[in-house]
Structures are given as C-alpha cells and as structure tokens.
Design a protein around this motif. Structure first.
Motif, PDB file in Angstrom:
ATOM      1  N   ASP A  49       0.808  -1.215   0.000  1.00  0.00           N
ATOM      2  CA  ASP A  49       0.000   0.000   0.000  1.00  0.00           C
ATOM      3  C   ASP A  49       0.843   1.268   0.000  1.00  0.00           C
ATOM      4  OD1 ASP A  49       1.048  -0.075   2.523  1.00  0.00           O
ATOM      5  OD2 ASP A  49      -0.873  -0.123   3.576  1.00  0.00           O
ATOM      6  N   SER A  51       3.208   2.103   2.271  1.00  0.00           N
ATOM      7  CA  SER A  51       3.773   2.412   3.579  1.00  0.00           C
ATOM      8  C   SER A  51       5.046   1.611   3.805  1.00  0.00           C
ATOM      9  CB  SER A  51       2.758   2.099   4.689  1.00  0.00           C
ATOM     10  OG  SER A  51       2.414   0.722   4.669  1.00  0.00           O
ATOM     11  N   GLN A 302      -3.703  -9.928   1.326  1.00  0.00           N
ATOM     12  CA  GLN A 302      -3.201  -8.940   2.286  1.00  0.00           C
ATOM     13  C   GLN A 302      -3.750  -7.540   1.974  1.00  0.00           C
ATOM     14  OE1 GLN A 302      -1.807  -9.395   5.077  1.00  0.00           O
ATOM     15  NE2 GLN A 302       0.139  -8.337   5.363  1.00  0.00           N
ATOM     16  N   VAL A 303      -3.723  -7.174   0.695  1.00  0.00           N
ATOM     17  CA  VAL A 303      -4.235  -5.868   0.283  1.00  0.00           C
ATOM     18  C   VAL A 303      -5.740  -5.778   0.531  1.00  0.00           C
ATOM     19  CG1 VAL A 303      -4.613  -4.337  -1.683  1.00  0.00           C
ATOM     20  CG2 VAL A 303      -2.427  -5.502  -1.424  1.00  0.00           C
ATOM     21  N   TRP A 305      -7.593  -7.493   2.640  1.00  0.00           N
ATOM     22  CA  TRP A 305      -7.908  -7.536   4.070  1.00  0.00           C
ATOM     23  C   TRP A 305      -7.695  -6.170   4.731  1.00  0.00           C
ATOM     24  CZ3 TRP A 305      -9.975 -12.230   4.935  1.00  0.00           C
ATOM     25  CH2 TRP A 305     -10.387 -12.535   6.227  1.00  0.00           C
ATOM     26  N   LYS A 306      -6.603  -5.509   4.342  1.00  0.00           N
ATOM     27  CA  LYS A 306      -6.324  -4.198   4.929  1.00  0.00           C
ATOM     28  C   LYS A 306      -7.358  -3.165   4.511  1.00  0.00           C
ATOM     29  CE  LYS A 306      -2.139  -2.674   5.455  1.00  0.00           C
ATOM     30  NZ  LYS A 306      -0.743  -2.245   5.204  1.00  0.00           N
ATOM     31  N   ARG A 307      -7.786  -3.239   3.247  1.00  0.00           N
ATOM     32  CA  ARG A 307      -8.773  -2.269   2.771  1.00  0.00           C
ATOM     33  C   ARG A 307     -10.169  -2.573   3.284  1.00  0.00           C
ATOM     34  NH1 ARG A 307      -6.932  -1.313  -3.582  1.00  0.00           N
ATOM     35  NH2 ARG A 307      -4.948  -0.262  -3.094  1.00  0.00           N
ATOM     36  N   GLY A 310      -9.347  -3.056   7.642  1.00  0.00           N
ATOM     37  CA  GLY A 310      -8.478  -2.111   8.321  1.00  0.00           C
ATOM     38  C   GLY A 310      -7.336  -2.728   9.091  1.00  0.00           C
ATOM     39  N   ARG A 311      -7.053  -3.984   8.834  1.00  0.00           N
ATOM     40  CA  ARG A 311      -5.918  -4.642   9.503  1.00  0.00           C
ATOM     41  C   ARG A 311      -5.332  -5.695   8.569  1.00  0.00           C
ATOM     42  NH1 ARG A 311      -7.620  -9.561  11.803  1.00  0.00           N
ATOM     43  NH2 ARG A 311      -9.881  -9.873  11.766  1.00  0.00           N
ATOM     44  N   LYS A 312      -4.152  -6.177   8.909  1.00  0.00           N
ATOM     45  CA  LYS A 312      -3.464  -7.146   8.062  1.00  0.00           C
ATOM     46  C   LYS A 312      -3.933  -8.566   8.356  1.00  0.00           C
ATOM     47  CE  LYS A 312       0.724  -5.895   9.243  1.00  0.00           C
ATOM     48  NZ  LYS A 312       2.202  -5.799   9.256  1.00  0.00           N
TER      49      LYS A 312
END
Length: 357
Positions: A49, A51, A302-303, A305-307, A310-312
């Motif tokens: 993402d 970061s 992973q992408v 799940w984060k979107r 809001g977590r990995k």
C-alpha cells in the motif's frame, strides 16, 4: 526403449551443459558483482500500500545490503551459451546426433527463449538502477507496461502464427477462445510475473523454479516437443548451478534479471504445451506452480484484508515472509517450499500425462 534414447539424451545433455556452464561462470560473475558492489545501498522496502514494510525491514535490514543482486545473470547466460554451443556444434560437426542436440527451433523455442532474454535484460536494467546511488529501479508501472507489450506480441504470435484458438482442459472438451487467446496470455503473463516476489530468502526462488521447469520438461518430452523439453531442461540445469551458490548464506540474489525472465518464459512454455503440443499446459500451471499461486494470492489477500477490515491478514506478505515473521528460520522456509514445489510439480505432471493417455 531405444527409440526414446535420442530425444531423452537431447534433453539431458543440454541440462548438464547449462549446469556445467553455470558452475564455470559463477565465480566470474560473482567477482564482478562484488567488485562493483552490486547491492542495494540502503536497506528497506515499502509495503503493497506504499507504507514502510516495517516487519520485512526488521527481518531483512542486514540481508539486503550484504549480497549483490543480479545473480540471475548466471541462469539466462548459461542457457544462452548452451543454445549457442549446440547450434555451433551442429554446424561444425553435422551429424544426426548433433542436429538432435541443437534445440533452437522456430516452432518450439524461439518464443520462450525470446521471453527469457528480453525479460532478463529488462530486469537487468531494473537491477542496475536499483543498486545505483539513488537506489531506485524501474517503476512498477514501467515494468508492467513492458510485460503487457511483450505478452501482447507473443499472444498475437500464438493466435496469428500458430493458430492457437482453444485451450485444452483435463478430461473435458477444449474451450474455444479465438482471439481472446491474446488477452488470456497477457493475464497469465502478468499473474506469473507477479509471482517473481518469491525471490526473498536465500535459496528460495531457485529451489522453487527448478521443479516447475523440470515438470514442463517432462510434459513437453511426453508430447514429443523435444526442443522445448531441452530448453526447459537447460533452464533446470542453470537453476541448479545458481542454487549451488545460493543456498544459505546466499552468494548473490536472483533479483529481477532472473525472476522476470523466468516468469515470462514459464507463461510461454505453459501455452506451448497446451493446444500447440496437444496437452493441457495452461490448465496444469496452477498445479505445477502452486507455490507461485500461493505467493500471489497472499499478496492479494493482504491488500484486500487491509482495505476491507483495516488490519493485516498476515504479519507480512508475501506468505514466505509471514512464516519468517512467526519464527521459522529462513532456511526452513526455503527447504519446505522446495518440498511443496516438488510435490505440486509431480502432481501436475501426473495430471498432464493422464490426460495424454
């Protein structure tokens, strides 16, 4: 049995030659890589993402600046020299045996060999830029654009020149796609190229790619595509030579000049062992390359799940670094991946050969 001896030998000898060439040139390649300090000058990567990849950087902050990149040069140079060697031998010493060893052919090996060399050269440019003072390689958009352009041309070649309009499915009727073969090849190329991030732990990438190309060598041989089998076998030989020096602690990393060429070649080989060879090369690719599929899938999950949440999902992506993050030593991750890659390649070969039967 005797009738199968010449084609079998014509595949095994190039593999042995590529392995021997790889062992011979690696000290030279290593000397110049260390002489010119061909490693990243500053450790650290960014997450998918954008970061900072803090977990990865904690795990590998020392590794990235201790060994050179561009080790993949050993692989494609070994294959190229093997191709040239047997072409020259067949010209200088023209016999049925030496002609059989010359595996450069328009119908079977021009496309994958071109994919290997063009991908490797683009990856080499990226590696050179990465190890420069600024430490910035080619932008991802640029690399993806190159993959799209190259795969568009190859896909068109399959469709227009080889008449490839349908893909075979194990134990079922072929699926006719017509011109859609071209975008399918682009999508497959992009997906396989994305799996190049498997090059992240000492010995991992070489030990994963070798069984995959060995599987396609067997499949091509069974389909009487002897030149393609020889090319795949020579890639295996070169990969084993690379792996000889890449087991922990690695002398160098494969990096983009290796992974970009190999992944694009793999896509081309999968298509050539499908309808053009009377097999199911595309359908068994997710089986033979299961480890590569898992690598790409872990990044995508992973992408997502984060979107979405809001977590990995994983401590760090791709999956092999997650295993490191939960405490597996790098050498255990690599060796277990070798085992899984070998098993999945074996299963893929069984499916492919059962379909032929």
């Amino acid at each position: 049995m005797d009738s199968f001896a010449p084609p079998l030998i014509s595949a095994l000898i190039p593999a042995a030659a590529a392995f021997a060439i790889g062992l011979a040139i690696t000290p030279i390649v290593t000397h110049y890589l260390y002489l010119h300090k061909a490693w990243k000058k500053t450790a650290g990567k960014k997450a998918l993402d954008g970061s900072a990849a803090s977990v990865f950087n904690d795990l590998h902050k020392h590794h990235e600046v201790r060994a050179p990149r561009m080790g993949g040069v050993v692989i494609w140079v070994s294959v190229l020299l093997a191709v040239i060697l047997f072409r020259v031998i067949s010209i200088v010493w023209p016999t049925p045996f030496t002609f059989a060893l010359d595996f450069l052919s328009r119908s079977q090996t021009w496309i994958p060999l071109a994919a290997l060399l063009i991908g490797a050269l683009v990856g080499l440019i990226d590696d050179i830029l990465t190890v420069s003072a600024k430490g910035e390689g080619l932008r991802l958009r640029a690399r993806l654009a190159i993959v799209v352009v190259l795969s568009t041309y190859i896909g068109w070649w399959f469709y227009a020149k080889l008449g490839f309009i349908a893909i075979n499915v194990p134990f079922a009727e072929p699926i006719t796609l017509g011109w859609l073969i071209v975008p399918l090849f682009i999508l497959v190329s992009l997906a396989v190229y994305a799996s190049g991030v498997i090059d992240g732990i000492d010995g991992l990438s070489g030990g994963v790619f070798a069984p995959i190309f060995a599987a396609y060598a067997v499949i091509a041989f069974a389909q009487q595509q002897s030149d393609l089998a020889a090319l795949c076998a020579s890639i295996v030989g070169a990969l084993l030579a690379f792996l000889w020096f890449n087991i922990p602690p690695a002398r160098f990393y494969m990096s983009d000049t290796g992974t970009m060429g190999l992944t694009l070649t793999l896509a081309a080989v999968a298509f050539l062992t499908d309808s053009p060879g009377g097999g199911v090369g595309i359908s068994v690719l997710p089986i033979v390359g299961f480890v590569l599929v898992a690598t790409v899938a872990s990044n995508m999950l992973q992408v997502f799940w984060k979107r979405a949440f809001g977590r990995k999902l994983l401590r760090v992506a791709p999956l092999h670094h997650h295993f490191e993050a939960i405490g597996w030593p790098g050498y255990k991750v690599a060796m277990r991946y070798w085992v899984v890659s070998s098993m999945s390649a074996f299963v893929g070969v069984i499916v492919a050969l059962a379909t032929l039967a």
